[in-house]
Design an enzyme around this catalytic site. Structure first.
Site, PDB file in Angstrom:
ATOM      1  N   GLY A  48       0.775  -1.246   0.000  1.00  0.00           N
ATOM      2  CA  GLY A  48       0.000   0.000   0.000  1.00  0.00           C
ATOM      3  C   GLY A  48       0.802   1.289   0.000  1.00  0.00           C
ATOM      4  O   GLY A  48       0.329   2.325  -0.458  1.00  0.00           O
ATOM      5  N   GLU A 101       3.997   4.008   6.501  1.00  0.00           N
ATOM      6  CA  GLU A 101       2.797   3.186   6.322  1.00  0.00           C
ATOM      7  C   GLU A 101       1.755   3.988   5.554  1.00  0.00           C
ATOM      8  O   GLU A 101       1.669   5.208   5.711  1.00  0.00           O
ATOM      9  CB  GLU A 101       2.206   2.817   7.693  1.00  0.00           C
ATOM     10  CG  GLU A 101       2.441   1.385   8.133  1.00  0.00           C
ATOM     11  CD  GLU A 101       1.650   0.348   7.331  1.00  0.00           C
ATOM     12  OE1 GLU A 101       1.453   0.517   6.119  1.00  0.00           O
ATOM     13  OE2 GLU A 101       1.257  -0.642   7.946  1.00  0.00           O
ATOM     14  N   ASP A 102       0.964   3.299   4.763  1.00  0.00           N
ATOM     15  CA  ASP A 102      -0.161   3.970   4.113  1.00  0.00           C
ATOM     16  C   ASP A 102      -1.258   4.255   5.134  1.00  0.00           C
ATOM     17  O   ASP A 102      -1.830   5.337   5.165  1.00  0.00           O
ATOM     18  CB  ASP A 102      -0.689   3.122   2.942  1.00  0.00           C
ATOM     19  CG  ASP A 102      -0.936   1.661   3.327  1.00  0.00           C
ATOM     20  OD1 ASP A 102      -0.665   1.265   4.475  1.00  0.00           O
ATOM     21  OD2 ASP A 102      -1.408   0.906   2.453  1.00  0.00           O
ATOM     22  N   ASP A 105      -4.659   0.849  11.106  1.00  0.00           N
ATOM     23  CA  ASP A 105      -6.058   0.519  11.388  1.00  0.00           C
ATOM     24  C   ASP A 105      -6.121  -0.089  12.792  1.00  0.00           C
ATOM     25  O   ASP A 105      -6.204   0.628  13.779  1.00  0.00           O
ATOM     26  CB  ASP A 105      -6.503  -0.432  10.264  1.00  0.00           C
ATOM     27  CG  ASP A 105      -7.936  -0.854  10.327  1.00  0.00           C
ATOM     28  OD1 ASP A 105      -8.785  -0.026  10.662  1.00  0.00           O
ATOM     29  OD2 ASP A 105      -8.234  -2.027  10.031  1.00  0.00           O
ATOM     30  N   GLY A 107      -3.584  -1.476  14.192  1.00  0.00           N
ATOM     31  CA  GLY A 107      -2.253  -1.280  14.765  1.00  0.00           C
ATOM     32  C   GLY A 107      -1.439  -2.562  14.834  1.00  0.00           C
ATOM     33  O   GLY A 107      -0.279  -2.558  15.243  1.00  0.00           O
ATOM     34  N   THR A 109      -0.233  -4.613  12.414  1.00  0.00           N
ATOM     35  CA  THR A 109       0.890  -4.719  11.469  1.00  0.00           C
ATOM     36  C   THR A 109       2.087  -3.925  11.978  1.00  0.00           C
ATOM     37  O   THR A 109       3.217  -4.420  11.993  1.00  0.00           O
ATOM     38  CB  THR A 109       0.470  -4.186  10.080  1.00  0.00           C
ATOM     39  OG1 THR A 109      -0.716  -4.857   9.673  1.00  0.00           O
ATOM     40  CG2 THR A 109       1.562  -4.394   9.041  1.00  0.00           C
ATOM     41  N   LYS A 133      -6.617   5.459  11.729  1.00  0.00           N
ATOM     42  CA  LYS A 133      -8.011   5.297  12.177  1.00  0.00           C
ATOM     43  C   LYS A 133      -8.012   5.135  13.696  1.00  0.00           C
ATOM     44  O   LYS A 133      -7.928   4.006  14.197  1.00  0.00           O
ATOM     45  CB  LYS A 133      -8.620   4.042  11.542  1.00  0.00           C
ATOM     46  CG  LYS A 133      -8.752   4.083  10.029  1.00  0.00           C
ATOM     47  CD  LYS A 133      -9.391   2.771   9.552  1.00  0.00           C
ATOM     48  CE  LYS A 133      -9.518   2.685   8.072  1.00  0.00           C
ATOM     49  NZ  LYS A 133      -9.984   1.354   7.630  1.00  0.00           N
ATOM     50  N   ASP A 161      -5.714  -0.516  -1.901  1.00  0.00           N
ATOM     51  CA  ASP A 161      -6.535  -1.307  -2.810  1.00  0.00           C
ATOM     52  C   ASP A 161      -7.770  -1.893  -2.155  1.00  0.00           C
ATOM     53  O   ASP A 161      -7.861  -2.009  -0.928  1.00  0.00           O
ATOM     54  CB  ASP A 161      -5.713  -2.487  -3.343  1.00  0.00           C
ATOM     55  CG  ASP A 161      -5.493  -3.548  -2.254  1.00  0.00           C
ATOM     56  OD1 ASP A 161      -5.017  -3.178  -1.157  1.00  0.00           O
ATOM     57  OD2 ASP A 161      -5.801  -4.727  -2.494  1.00  0.00           O
ATOM     58  N   ARG A 167      -5.609   1.067  -6.696  1.00  0.00           N
ATOM     59  CA  ARG A 167      -4.355   1.694  -6.245  1.00  0.00           C
ATOM     60  C   ARG A 167      -3.965   2.894  -7.096  1.00  0.00           C
ATOM     61  O   ARG A 167      -3.241   3.774  -6.654  1.00  0.00           O
ATOM     62  CB  ARG A 167      -3.200   0.680  -6.307  1.00  0.00           C
ATOM     63  CG  ARG A 167      -3.375  -0.529  -5.396  1.00  0.00           C
ATOM     64  CD  ARG A 167      -2.076  -1.333  -5.363  1.00  0.00           C
ATOM     65  NE  ARG A 167      -2.228  -2.645  -4.776  1.00  0.00           N
ATOM     66  CZ  ARG A 167      -2.214  -2.908  -3.472  1.00  0.00           C
ATOM     67  NH1 ARG A 167      -2.069  -1.934  -2.600  1.00  0.00           N
ATOM     68  NH2 ARG A 167      -2.348  -4.138  -3.025  1.00  0.00           N
TER      69      ARG A 167
HETATM   70  P1  5GP Z   1      -3.591  -2.937  10.752  1.00  0.00           P
HETATM   71  O1  5GP Z   1      -2.626  -4.046  10.991  1.00  0.00           O
HETATM   72  O2  5GP Z   1      -3.213  -1.624  11.397  1.00  0.00           O
HETATM   73  O3  5GP Z   1      -5.002  -3.340  11.114  1.00  0.00           O
HETATM   74  O4  5GP Z   1      -3.679  -2.702   9.199  1.00  0.00           O
HETATM   75  C1  5GP Z   1      -2.654  -2.229   8.510  1.00  0.00           C
HETATM   76  C2  5GP Z   1      -2.759  -2.591   7.052  1.00  0.00           C
HETATM   77  O5  5GP Z   1      -4.061  -3.027   6.667  1.00  0.00           O
HETATM   78  C3  5GP Z   1      -2.472  -1.372   6.235  1.00  0.00           C
HETATM   79  O6  5GP Z   1      -1.114  -1.217   5.978  1.00  0.00           O
HETATM   80  C4  5GP Z   1      -3.272  -1.641   4.981  1.00  0.00           C
HETATM   81  O7  5GP Z   1      -2.504  -2.396   4.082  1.00  0.00           O
HETATM   82  C5  5GP Z   1      -4.445  -2.439   5.446  1.00  0.00           C
HETATM   83  N1  5GP Z   1      -5.624  -1.572   5.680  1.00  0.00           N
HETATM   84  C6  5GP Z   1      -6.103  -1.118   6.858  1.00  0.00           C
HETATM   85  N2  5GP Z   1      -7.184  -0.344   6.683  1.00  0.00           N
HETATM   86  C7  5GP Z   1      -7.387  -0.285   5.357  1.00  0.00           C
HETATM   87  C8  5GP Z   1      -8.356   0.394   4.532  1.00  0.00           C
HETATM   88  O8  5GP Z   1      -9.256   1.118   4.970  1.00  0.00           O
HETATM   89  N3  5GP Z   1      -8.230   0.228   3.189  1.00  0.00           N
HETATM   90  C9  5GP Z   1      -7.261  -0.562   2.631  1.00  0.00           C
HETATM   91  N4  5GP Z   1      -7.236  -0.633   1.311  1.00  0.00           N
HETATM   92  N5  5GP Z   1      -6.322  -1.206   3.372  1.00  0.00           N
HETATM   93  C10 5GP Z   1      -6.401  -1.072   4.715  1.00  0.00           C
HETATM   94 MG    MG Z   2      -0.050  -1.299   4.392  1.00  0.00          MG
END
Ligand code: 5GP
Ligand code: MG
Length: 181
Positions: A48, A101-102, A105, A107, A109, A133, A161, A167
């Site tokens: 991303g 990071e893009d 969400d 947290g 990852t 978020k 995506d 993307r």
């Molecule tokens: P986390 O581990 O913080 O829940 O998620 C991180 C990863 O999930 C981000 O780097 C991204 O790749 C993906 N992600 C989280 N939220 C979104 C979203 O709203 N849209 C998309 N396309 N990817 C998301």
């Molecule tokens: Mg990502």
């Protein structure tokens, strides 16, 4: 474009490309000031981050190394287990590291990757996330630098995506609520 259709879902505009680029200019200037004499390693988390990384490092314009890792945590629009698909190849020992990071969400990852990285003894670790978020966060991984804090809607565009598509969009779009929701 106010709306886009990707596969079975409709998304509406959330953050325009102009807003993204001016916010990146501000963040990049702050980070350039802080790290200009330190030759930091920017590590982007694929897939991303590739669009954000490309705009960000050119706006930042300081001497640096650029590296990527590939972690995957999403299937469709739902968060799932983290998998490492491409690992680090640069020596981070004693070096300042800035993770790009893009979006953060839950947290999970970023927590996983920071934990892995800290075992390699970098000088410091900071995180820049274009999107954050706060309501979805399940740990205390608030990034040091945030582009935009957004509600917990699923977003696409600017590198992000939906099932591999969307993307290429230069703005960020959020999932449009169906009528009656
Ligand atoms: P986390 O581990 O913080 O829940 O998620 C991180 C990863 O999930 C981000 O780097 C991204 O790749 C993906 N992600 C989280 N939220 C979104 C979203 O709203 N849209 C998309 N396309 N990817 C998301
Ligand atoms: Mg990502």
């Amino acid at each position: 474009m106010k709306e886009v259709k990707i596969r079975d879902l409709t998304f509406e505009i959330s953050i325009s490309s102009d807003e993204i680029s001016s916010r990146i200019g501000v963040l990049a200037a702050q980070i350039a000031e802080k790290y200009k004499d330190q030759c930091p390693i920017f590590i982007g988390i694929l897939d991303g981050c590739f669009v954000f990384m490309s705009d960000f490092i050119r706006a930042c314009a300081i001497t640096c190394d650029v590296e990527f890792v590939k972690l995957k945590s999403y299937e469709g629009t739902k968060s799932s287990e983290i998998r490492e698909l491409l690992s680090l190849t640069i020596d981070v020992t004693g070096r300042p590291v800035i993770i790009l990071e893009d979006i953060i969400d839950t947290g999970k990852t970023i927590a996983y990757f920071k934990n892995y990285l800290s075992q390699l003894d970098p000088k410091s670790i900071e995180v820049v996330s274009l999107l954050f978020k706060p309501e979805a966060l399940q740990n205390d991984e608030v990034p040091e630098f945030i582009g935009f804090s957004i509600p917990s809607d699923f977003v696409v565009g600017y590198g992000l995506d939906y099932d591999g598509q969307g993307r290429e969009l230069s703005s960020i779009y959020k999932l449009k609520a169906k009528k009656g929701q």
